[in-house]
Design a protein around this motif. Structure first.
Motif, PDB file in Angstrom:
ATOM      1  N   PRO A   1      50.574   0.101  28.429  1.00  0.00           N
ATOM      2  CA  PRO A   1      50.638   1.445  29.035  1.00  0.00           C
ATOM      3  C   PRO A   1      49.471   1.646  29.477  1.00  0.00           C
ATOM      4  O   PRO A   1      48.358   1.537  29.088  1.00  0.00           O
ATOM      5  CB  PRO A   1      51.118   2.162  27.717  1.00  0.00           C
ATOM      6  CG  PRO A   1      51.420   1.442  26.485  1.00  0.00           C
ATOM      7  CD  PRO A   1      50.678   0.026  26.835  1.00  0.00           C
ATOM      8  N   PHE A   2      49.701   2.176  30.906  1.00  0.00           N
ATOM      9  CA  PHE A   2      48.303   2.483  31.792  1.00  0.00           C
ATOM     10  C   PHE A   2      47.554   1.427  32.096  1.00  0.00           C
ATOM     11  O   PHE A   2      46.474   1.422  32.885  1.00  0.00           O
ATOM     12  CB  PHE A   2      47.335   3.532  31.289  1.00  0.00           C
ATOM     13  CG  PHE A   2      48.029   4.554  30.100  1.00  0.00           C
ATOM     14  CD1 PHE A   2      48.870   5.460  30.696  1.00  0.00           C
ATOM     15  CD2 PHE A   2      47.749   4.503  28.780  1.00  0.00           C
ATOM     16  CE1 PHE A   2      49.465   6.330  29.836  1.00  0.00           C
ATOM     17  CE2 PHE A   2      48.335   5.330  28.238  1.00  0.00           C
ATOM     18  CZ  PHE A   2      49.340   6.411  28.307  1.00  0.00           C
ATOM     19  N   GLY A   3      47.871   0.110  31.511  1.00  0.00           N
ATOM     20  CA  GLY A   3      47.001  -1.079  32.155  1.00  0.00           C
ATOM     21  C   GLY A   3      45.658  -1.039  31.084  1.00  0.00           C
ATOM     22  O   GLY A   3      44.848  -1.771  31.628  1.00  0.00           O
ATOM     23  N   ALA A   4      45.446  -0.219  30.324  1.00  0.00           N
ATOM     24  CA  ALA A   4      44.096   0.094  29.608  1.00  0.00           C
ATOM     25  C   ALA A   4      44.052  -0.898  28.319  1.00  0.00           C
ATOM     26  O   ALA A   4      44.990  -1.327  27.800  1.00  0.00           O
ATOM     27  CB  ALA A   4      44.098   1.406  29.176  1.00  0.00           C
ATOM     28  N   LYS A   5      42.808  -1.499  28.259  1.00  0.00           N
ATOM     29  CA  LYS A   5      42.587  -2.367  26.992  1.00  0.00           C
ATOM     30  C   LYS A   5      41.722  -1.619  25.971  1.00  0.00           C
ATOM     31  O   LYS A   5      41.111  -0.789  26.231  1.00  0.00           O
ATOM     32  CB  LYS A   5      41.995  -3.799  27.623  1.00  0.00           C
ATOM     33  CG  LYS A   5      42.599  -4.304  28.293  1.00  0.00           C
ATOM     34  CD  LYS A   5      42.093  -5.741  28.455  1.00  0.00           C
ATOM     35  CE  LYS A   5      42.750  -6.922  29.209  1.00  0.00           C
ATOM     36  NZ  LYS A   5      42.275  -8.064  28.910  1.00  0.00           N
ATOM     37  N   ALA A   6      41.812  -2.317  24.756  1.00  0.00           N
ATOM     38  CA  ALA A   6      40.796  -1.631  23.688  1.00  0.00           C
ATOM     39  C   ALA A   6      39.563  -2.067  24.019  1.00  0.00           C
ATOM     40  O   ALA A   6      39.160  -2.826  24.449  1.00  0.00           O
ATOM     41  CB  ALA A   6      41.405  -2.422  22.326  1.00  0.00           C
ATOM     42  N   VAL A   7      38.759  -0.802  23.753  1.00  0.00           N
ATOM     43  CA  VAL A   7      37.282  -1.038  24.227  1.00  0.00           C
ATOM     44  C   VAL A   7      36.224  -1.132  23.104  1.00  0.00           C
ATOM     45  O   VAL A   7      35.082  -1.376  23.224  1.00  0.00           O
ATOM     46  CB  VAL A   7      36.943  -0.013  25.014  1.00  0.00           C
ATOM     47  CG1 VAL A   7      37.739  -0.029  26.354  1.00  0.00           C
ATOM     48  CG2 VAL A   7      36.800   1.399  24.672  1.00  0.00           C
ATOM     49  N   SER A   8      36.896  -0.803  21.924  1.00  0.00           N
ATOM     50  CA  SER A   8      35.713  -0.402  20.782  1.00  0.00           C
ATOM     51  C   SER A   8      35.200  -1.597  20.171  1.00  0.00           C
ATOM     52  O   SER A   8      34.080  -1.715  19.731  1.00  0.00           O
ATOM     53  CB  SER A   8      36.124   0.732  19.698  1.00  0.00           C
ATOM     54  OG  SER A   8      36.623   1.616  20.334  1.00  0.00           O
ATOM     55  N   ALA A   9      35.996  -2.449  19.938  1.00  0.00           N
ATOM     56  CA  ALA A   9      35.720  -3.627  19.055  1.00  0.00           C
ATOM     57  C   ALA A   9      34.813  -4.859  19.675  1.00  0.00           C
ATOM     58  O   ALA A   9      33.896  -5.536  19.131  1.00  0.00           O
ATOM     59  CB  ALA A   9      36.824  -4.368  18.281  1.00  0.00           C
ATOM     60  N   VAL A  10      35.186  -5.161  20.961  1.00  0.00           N
ATOM     61  CA  VAL A  10      34.507  -6.298  21.483  1.00  0.00           C
ATOM     62  C   VAL A  10      33.219  -6.275  21.715  1.00  0.00           C
ATOM     63  O   VAL A  10      32.320  -7.097  21.727  1.00  0.00           O
ATOM     64  CB  VAL A  10      35.442  -6.592  22.757  1.00  0.00           C
ATOM     65  CG1 VAL A  10      35.506  -5.542  24.063  1.00  0.00           C
ATOM     66  CG2 VAL A  10      35.013  -7.964  23.316  1.00  0.00           C
ATOM     67  N   PRO A  11      32.447  -4.938  22.048  1.00  0.00           N
ATOM     68  CA  PRO A  11      30.989  -4.857  22.073  1.00  0.00           C
ATOM     69  C   PRO A  11      30.270  -5.337  20.599  1.00  0.00           C
ATOM     70  O   PRO A  11      29.274  -5.869  20.806  1.00  0.00           O
ATOM     71  CB  PRO A  11      30.870  -3.679  22.551  1.00  0.00           C
ATOM     72  CG  PRO A  11      31.881  -2.851  22.927  1.00  0.00           C
ATOM     73  CD  PRO A  11      32.971  -3.758  22.684  1.00  0.00           C
ATOM     74  N   VAL A  12      31.277  -5.033  19.591  1.00  0.00           N
ATOM     75  CA  VAL A  12      30.508  -5.214  18.126  1.00  0.00           C
ATOM     76  C   VAL A  12      30.398  -6.786  18.073  1.00  0.00           C
ATOM     77  O   VAL A  12      29.814  -7.396  17.297  1.00  0.00           O
ATOM     78  CB  VAL A  12      31.691  -4.395  17.158  1.00  0.00           C
ATOM     79  CG1 VAL A  12      31.071  -5.019  15.714  1.00  0.00           C
ATOM     80  CG2 VAL A  12      31.629  -3.268  17.333  1.00  0.00           C
ATOM     81  N   VAL A  13      31.638  -7.479  18.618  1.00  0.00           N
ATOM     82  CA  VAL A  13      31.806  -8.810  18.467  1.00  0.00           C
ATOM     83  C   VAL A  13      30.572  -9.549  19.542  1.00  0.00           C
ATOM     84  O   VAL A  13      29.946 -10.497  18.776  1.00  0.00           O
ATOM     85  CB  VAL A  13      33.203  -9.297  19.127  1.00  0.00           C
ATOM     86  CG1 VAL A  13      33.214 -10.816  19.236  1.00  0.00           C
ATOM     87  CG2 VAL A  13      34.070  -8.720  18.189  1.00  0.00           C
ATOM     88  N   ALA A  14      30.456  -9.016  20.446  1.00  0.00           N
ATOM     89  CA  ALA A  14      29.537  -9.922  21.298  1.00  0.00           C
ATOM     90  C   ALA A  14      28.067  -9.691  21.282  1.00  0.00           C
ATOM     91  O   ALA A  14      27.008 -10.532  21.519  1.00  0.00           O
ATOM     92  CB  ALA A  14      29.990  -9.698  22.810  1.00  0.00           C
ATOM     93  N   SER A  15      27.637  -8.269  20.822  1.00  0.00           N
ATOM     94  CA  SER A  15      26.215  -8.007  20.844  1.00  0.00           C
ATOM     95  C   SER A  15      25.559  -8.699  19.882  1.00  0.00           C
ATOM     96  O   SER A  15      24.274  -8.958  20.024  1.00  0.00           O
ATOM     97  CB  SER A  15      26.175  -6.408  20.722  1.00  0.00           C
ATOM     98  OG  SER A  15      26.661  -5.935  19.529  1.00  0.00           O
ATOM     99  N   PRO A  16      25.841  -9.193  18.316  1.00  0.00           N
ATOM    100  CA  PRO A  16      24.981  -9.785  17.593  1.00  0.00           C
ATOM    101  C   PRO A  16      24.533 -11.118  18.081  1.00  0.00           C
ATOM    102  O   PRO A  16      23.596 -11.645  17.895  1.00  0.00           O
ATOM    103  CB  PRO A  16      25.808  -9.931  16.347  1.00  0.00           C
ATOM    104  CG  PRO A  16      26.775  -8.784  16.497  1.00  0.00           C
ATOM    105  CD  PRO A  16      27.008  -8.608  17.962  1.00  0.00           C
ATOM    106  N   ALA A  17      25.624 -11.717  18.822  1.00  0.00           N
ATOM    107  CA  ALA A  17      25.458 -13.083  19.379  1.00  0.00           C
ATOM    108  C   ALA A  17      24.571 -12.980  20.416  1.00  0.00           C
ATOM    109  O   ALA A  17      23.585 -13.980  20.504  1.00  0.00           O
ATOM    110  CB  ALA A  17      26.967 -13.651  19.682  1.00  0.00           C
ATOM    111  N   ALA A  18      24.606 -11.955  21.304  1.00  0.00           N
ATOM    112  CA  ALA A  18      23.598 -12.065  22.362  1.00  0.00           C
ATOM    113  C   ALA A  18      22.109 -11.674  21.948  1.00  0.00           C
ATOM    114  O   ALA A  18      21.385 -12.279  22.450  1.00  0.00           O
ATOM    115  CB  ALA A  18      24.004 -10.785  23.375  1.00  0.00           C
ATOM    116  N   ILE A  19      21.907 -10.925  20.782  1.00  0.00           N
ATOM    117  CA  ILE A  19      20.636 -10.616  20.283  1.00  0.00           C
ATOM    118  C   ILE A  19      20.142 -12.005  19.808  1.00  0.00           C
ATOM    119  O   ILE A  19      18.851 -12.249  19.808  1.00  0.00           O
ATOM    120  CB  ILE A  19      20.761  -9.583  19.431  1.00  0.00           C
ATOM    121  CG1 ILE A  19      21.073  -8.234  20.085  1.00  0.00           C
ATOM    122  CG2 ILE A  19      19.258  -9.240  18.540  1.00  0.00           C
ATOM    123  CD1 ILE A  19      21.600  -6.979  18.973  1.00  0.00           C
ATOM    124  N   ALA A  20      20.916 -12.496  18.727  1.00  0.00           N
ATOM    125  CA  ALA A  20      20.366 -13.998  18.384  1.00  0.00           C
ATOM    126  C   ALA A  20      20.113 -14.688  19.322  1.00  0.00           C
ATOM    127  O   ALA A  20      19.105 -15.445  19.314  1.00  0.00           O
ATOM    128  CB  ALA A  20      21.437 -14.377  17.480  1.00  0.00           C
TER     129      ALA A  20
END
Lengths: 340, 769
Positions: free
Chosen positions: B724-743
């Motif tokens: 609906p509205f074409g929107a995606k979930a936004v909250s979880a994916v930054p949690v997933v990628a940021s630890p990997a990026a920091i490491a």
């Protein structure tokens, strides 16, 4: 059971601020709620105060001592940053409290023949200000690092000493300054004990006694306090180093905090490095001596494990080796900054 | 409700003639409760009160594994002020409950399987009395050896009648004999993150005159909580009602049923309202954590850096009870290769039972742990091939139409390359060398020990992906009702506002569809039809979709008579600012006039297209939709002490469509900061199964000083046609990628492997230079 608190405005008042409908309509129980009901949702605490608790708020040090002597079960409380945590977690149930917050004589400092007489009620926030930093820079730095603002606004110098937590940030500074505690006892008695004696348990506070003042020499020379923590924001020290120069006696005094139950003084390393400093020539030192000093301090505070029976020296665990490296880096940096 | 209404009115009065307030989709509508929350007047579950209430306390096991020889409650019962003590003998209904699977006892009866498991609960007239009485319950334990190493769980004696293996997925995709010219291997460990909600668990249970009970909870999934509670109380679901109160933070299934159930049992037993507010320590002991994970990887690539094959073994420590570990494992296995095209993948995943505290849903579960590992592998590959880390990623990224290792084709937008290029090309933050030295914020913080000469800067990348909504055939349905009366619209939907902004979104949707500015969202209870759990972007999708459909039905009801009268279709009429106008301007009336005193109601459901479970080889169309994000981390590392400060995180995210820019930015910032915690400080240590330091001093959350500059570089708005509205979930994916990026950035700064999260200082030290 304890009598109810101030006249209750009733649960209906509570529920006006709730977005659920009033739960008080279910009158399934008849007895009044314990601890009384206070106004506003925010006034409700998890830990309702014990109604029978006695709180004394003396205005002078001697009154405080008298109150403690009169009721030996009472616990003195200044900032309460450690005490109230213990109360809230249920580890401590003081029968009575003697609040030290209104004793104005211990909330400032005065000068006394080359020393500063610091009141035990000085808060970390007060000690962190520039006028204090001009007097005792290391204590000011330790106070600024002692936690988030709300802790620094409440926590006091005397409380830091009395709690004697290994991670107490003021403690290595006081140890390096060789501070003396002035203890107020019953009947106006005053006695002095070195801070290290209290921290090491050589001398203890007796019943009814309070830490009144802390006497600290004014050295008029650079002082450094450095602290390694687990995060960028305020946190407990993993290791800390306080280092002060005493140009009059041509001495360096250093204490390492947080790695042992009390601050450690590497006396040999201090004496060794003091001779290497060219005190008359801008306190110059060769850079290699800084590194060597750091390692000397670290090895003195975190010694190698004793050799095994077959003569081999067991390796320290990696975490301990890292702690030793951290202490070495802190001590080296501290001396470097003090002499720069 | 009164609060929200009051806030809305004051705001409206405060700006009478200024610009119209933002409304509709795409506008930064402020949350209606933000003022009350800022001023501290917003009531949370811990603020509730009922006349004559009793206080509950729960006795928890001090041992991670023990046999219970006897439980003696007589001393506790005799204490003055104690009204009831309940143990496993007092559970009238099902003795077991659980999120994924009912394998967890309400109260331990014969065995305790983790530190902090509930054994008894007390209701007394004072919280201190209740705690003392709980401590006076005498439990005789025969202490058993705990199984705390997940690798030993396979061989150990079964800890539970269901066995120690909770789920095993052997994913096989492609040719097992494929081999690449370059092979990199690694072993990775991820620690145990606690969701650490800002408000600890609290609740109030009120018995009903009909013998049922009402539970006032900060639940994020009220209907499921109600059904489980009713089963344990031995009541029909209709006689248990869950009323959702203010939720003080939820990045996970925030509630611990281990205290909801005792609360209800005590209320039923005493006939009095019973309240419980958990201490921070109980909160750490009670709720579920992120799965500690052990990962072993082998990546095969050709000389150009194109991936040929990925082999991996993933071991999730589920703790003592299954909870949602099976779902977490599915995400971990399915996303084990990340948003990269991998023709051949062989992934073995296990979730096993141990005597550690139970693990469960924390946002990005499964996907976060594998992301840290596969991104570390990409860094290793780049180093081995001598290619830039961003370049080697770019050569492998996935796009729409590519196939996941589960055999599912990615049909939604997957602009991974665009995201990565956006963060790579964003200018790097300046070094602070031109600013005065005492203003530099070095690792270790202000007044810390940082020394400029020992600080090294590193840049690293993390590409993450998560699935949206429940997977593997879960029925993800939501129902919403929209009511219009006197020009005011009301939304009734059991989707819980956890701070994620659902109520704001619902108001925007109704404003957009009906042109009515004043929209209220009713508080949630289980008398409303179910809307499901608030996780994995569900509510934006299904509950938002249901609200939109209901609003459209109301619109049709409103416009149909008018359209009929003027002989035109309802599509030719439009509503703006409470006025109805026709396309040609002939008709102009107000919504209030058109309503003519009527009340219009409509209820609608939204149910996304079905998914299927993963089969024996880990294959299947298991996910409704996917969301992606790329993060570039810039860190400063003090290489002598090993302290790390994240200087900046540049985020580019695939969001489908921006519905509320302010709220979206807040969600990304919150997610990224949670990721900083996983990367650097958050690890709930449990030596021999016992939680050490269950407090916020020992468990270091990121503070404002630890939060880096967060730059939202690009939001790719490629609408997902099925959402609906074409929107995606936004909250979880930054949690997933940021630890990997920091490491990855710490790896670049120090040259050390950094194969464990959180990054310990000794792993970021460079010795022997």
């Amino acid at each position: 059971m304890p009598p109810s608190g101030p006249p209750s405005s009733g649960p209906a008042k509570m529920c006006q601020s709730c977005h659920v409908r009033p739960v008080g309509t279910y009158r399934t129980a008849t007895q009044a709620g314990p601890g009384g009901q206070r106004e506003g949702a925010a006034g409700l605490t998890t830990h309702a105060p014990q109604a029978a608790q006695a709180v004394t708020l003396p205005a002078t040090l001697d009154e405080a001592v008298a109150a403690l002597t009169a009721m030996p079960a009472a616990v003195p409380v200044a900032g309460g940053t450690d005490l109230m945590t213990a109360v809230n977690s249920g580890q401590l149930r003081p029968a009575a409290l003697v609040g030290l917050g209104r004793i104005s004589e211990i909330r400032g400092w005065q000068y006394q023949d080359g020393h500063a007489l610091l009141g035990a009620g000085l808060t970390h926030a007060r000690m962190g200000r520039p006028d204090f930093a001009a007097l005792i820079p290391a204590l000011a730095a330790a106070s600024r690092a002692a936690g988030p603002p709300h802790i620094r606004n409440a926590g006091t110098l005397g409380g830091n000493i009395a709690t004697a937590a290994p991670t107490g940030d003021a403690l290595p500074v006081l140890a390096a300054l060789e501070a003396t505690l002035i203890i107020a006892g019953p009947g106006g008695a005053r006695r002095e004990i070195p801070v290290s004696h209290l921290l090491a348990g050589v001398e203890l506070l007796r019943a009814g006694e309070l830490i009144g003042y802390v006497r600290v020499p004014l050295l008029h020379a650079p002082q450094v306090f450095l602290k390694a923590t687990g995060r960028t924001g305020p946190g407990r020290a993993v290791a800390s180093v306080a280092l002060v120069l005493d140009p009059a006696r041509r001495g360096v005094r250093c204490a390492v905090g947080a790695i042992a139950p009390m601050p450690l003084r590497p006396l040999e390393a201090e004496q060794w490095v003091a001779q290497l400093i060219d005190w008359d020539n801008n306190r110059a030192i060769v850079p290699e001596a800084l590194t060597a000093f750091g390692e000397y301090v670290a090895a003195a505070c975190i010694p190698d494990a004793p050799p095994a029976e077959d003569g081999s020296v067991p390796q320290l665990p990696p975490a301990v080796l890292h702690l030793r490296r951290t202490v070495a880096a802190l001590a080296r940096r501290a001396l470097g900054r003090a002499l720069s | 409700m009164s609060n929200e209404a009051a806030t809305a009115t004051t705001t409206a009065e405060a700006v009478p003639a200024a610009e119209p307030l933002p409304h509709g989709l795409g506008a930064s509508l402020p949350a209606a409760d933000s003022r009350a929350k800022t001023e501290g007047t917003f009531p949370y579950a811990a603020d509730l009160w009922a006349e004559g209430l009793l206080w509950a306390a729960v006795l928890r096991s001090p041992h991670p594994h023990a046999r219970i020889v006897s439980i003696d409650t007589s001393h506790a019962r005799e204490m003055p002020g104690v009204r009831a003590v309940v143990t496993h003998e007092d559970v009238p209904g099902s003795p077991l409950h659980g999120r994924g699977k009912a394998d967890r006892p309400v109260f331990a009866s014969d065995v305790v399987r983790h530190h902090g498991e509930s054994i008894a609960a007390v209701a007394a007239d004072h919280p201190d009395t209740a705690r003392m009485a709980a401590a006076a319950v005498i439990v005789e334990y025969e202490v058993l050896d705990p199984v705390t190493d997940p690798e030993q769980a396979f061989e150990a004696e079964p800890l539970h009648p269901d066995g120690n293996l909770i789920r095993h997925i052997p994913l096989r995709h492609g040719d097992p004999d494929a081999a690449g010219e370059v092979v990199v291997e690694g072993l990775y460990r991820i620690g145990r993150q606690d969701p650490a909600p800002i408000g600890a668990e609290a609740g109030l249970a009120v018995p009903r005159p009909d013998g049922g009970v009402e539970l006032y909870l900060a639940s994020t999934d009220p209907h499921t909580d109600r059904d489980r509670a009713a089963a344990c109380f031995g009541l029909e679901p209709e006689r248990v009602k869950v009323v959702v109160t203010g939720v003080p933070g939820a990045t996970a299934d925030r509630e611990d049923q281990g205290f909801q159930l005792p609360l209800g049992l005590l209320a039923l037993k005493t006939g009095c309202p019973v309240k419980l507010t958990a201490t921070r320590e109980e909160s750490f002991l009670g709720h579920t954590h992120r799965h500690p994970t052990l990962l072993r990887y082998r990546h095969h690539a050709d000389a150009e850096g194109k991936l040929v094959k990925v082999e991996a073994q993933i071991l999730l420590d589920a703790g003592a009870y299954a909870d949602t570990s099976a779902q977490a494992l599915a995400a971990a296995v399915a996303f084990a290769c990340g948003p990269y095209v991998v023709p051949n993948a062989f992934i073995e995943g296990w979730a096993v039972r141990t005597n550690n505290p139970p693990s469960g849903h924390v946002r990005g579960e499964g996907a976060m742990q594998v992301c840290a590992a596969y991104e570390a592998q990409m860094d290793k590959l780049a180093k081995k091939l001598g290619i830039e880390p961003a370049e080697v990623r770019l050569r492998n990224v996935m796009a729409t139409g590519d196939v996941l290792p589960t055999g599912q084709t990615v049909t939604c937008p997957a602009p991974v390359a665009e995201l990565l290029q956006a963060v790579r090309d964003f200018p790097l933050p300046k070094l602070p060398k031109d600013a005065p030295e005492d203003e530099w914020l070095l690792p270790g913080g202000p007044e810390g020990a940082g020394e400029p000469g020992a600080v090294r800067r590193g840049v690293g990348y993390g590409l993450g992906m998560v699935h949206m909504l429940g997977a593997e055939g879960a029925d993800e349905v939501s129902t919403a009702t929209v009511k219009v009366q006197d020009g005011v619209a009301t939304v009734l939907c059991a989707a819980v506002e956890t701070g994620q902004g659902f109520t704001t979104l619902a108001r925007q949707i109704v404003q957009e569809t009906l042109g009515i500015d004043e929209v209220h969202v009713a508080p949630v209870d289980t008398d409303q039809p179910p809307a499901g759990a608030g996780c994995r972007g569900r509510h934006t999708w299904v509950s938002g979709g249901a609200v939109e459909r209901a609003a459209k039905m109301v619109r049709t009801q409103l416009l149909q008579p008018l359209a009929h009268k003027f002989g035109m279709s309802t599509e030719l009429l439009q509503i703006t600012d409470g006025k109805i106008t026709s396309y040609d301007g002939v008709l102009s009336t107000t919504v209030t006039e058109a309503l003519d005193g009527k009340e219009l109601w409509a209820t609608a459901q939204c149910r996304p297209h079905p998914t299927e479970p993963l089969d024996g080889a880990g294959q299947g169309d298991a996910f409704v939709g996917l969301a992606f994000c790329a993060i570039r981390a810039v860190v400063d590392v003090d290489i002598e002490i090993g302290s790390v400060r994240v200087v900046e995180l540049a985020v580019a995210q695939d969001v489908g469509r921006v519905l509320n820019p302010t709220q979206l930015a807040a969600r990304i910032e919150a997610g990224v900061t949670q990721g900083v915690g996983i990367a650097l400080t958050e690890n709930l240590r449990t030596p021999r199964g016992v939680i050490r330091h269950p407090d916020l001093t020992g468990y270091a959350l990121p503070t404002a000083l630890d939060a880096p500059d967060i730059r939202i570089v690009k939001l790719v708005e490629e609408r997902d046609v099925v959402a609906p509205f074409g929107a995606k979930a936004v909250s979880a994916v930054p949690v997933v990628a940021s630890p990997a990026a920091i490491a990855s950035a710490v790896r670049a700064a120090t040259g050390r492997p950094v194969n464990r999260l959180p990054i310990r200082p000794q792993a970021a030290v460079v010795t022997g230079q």
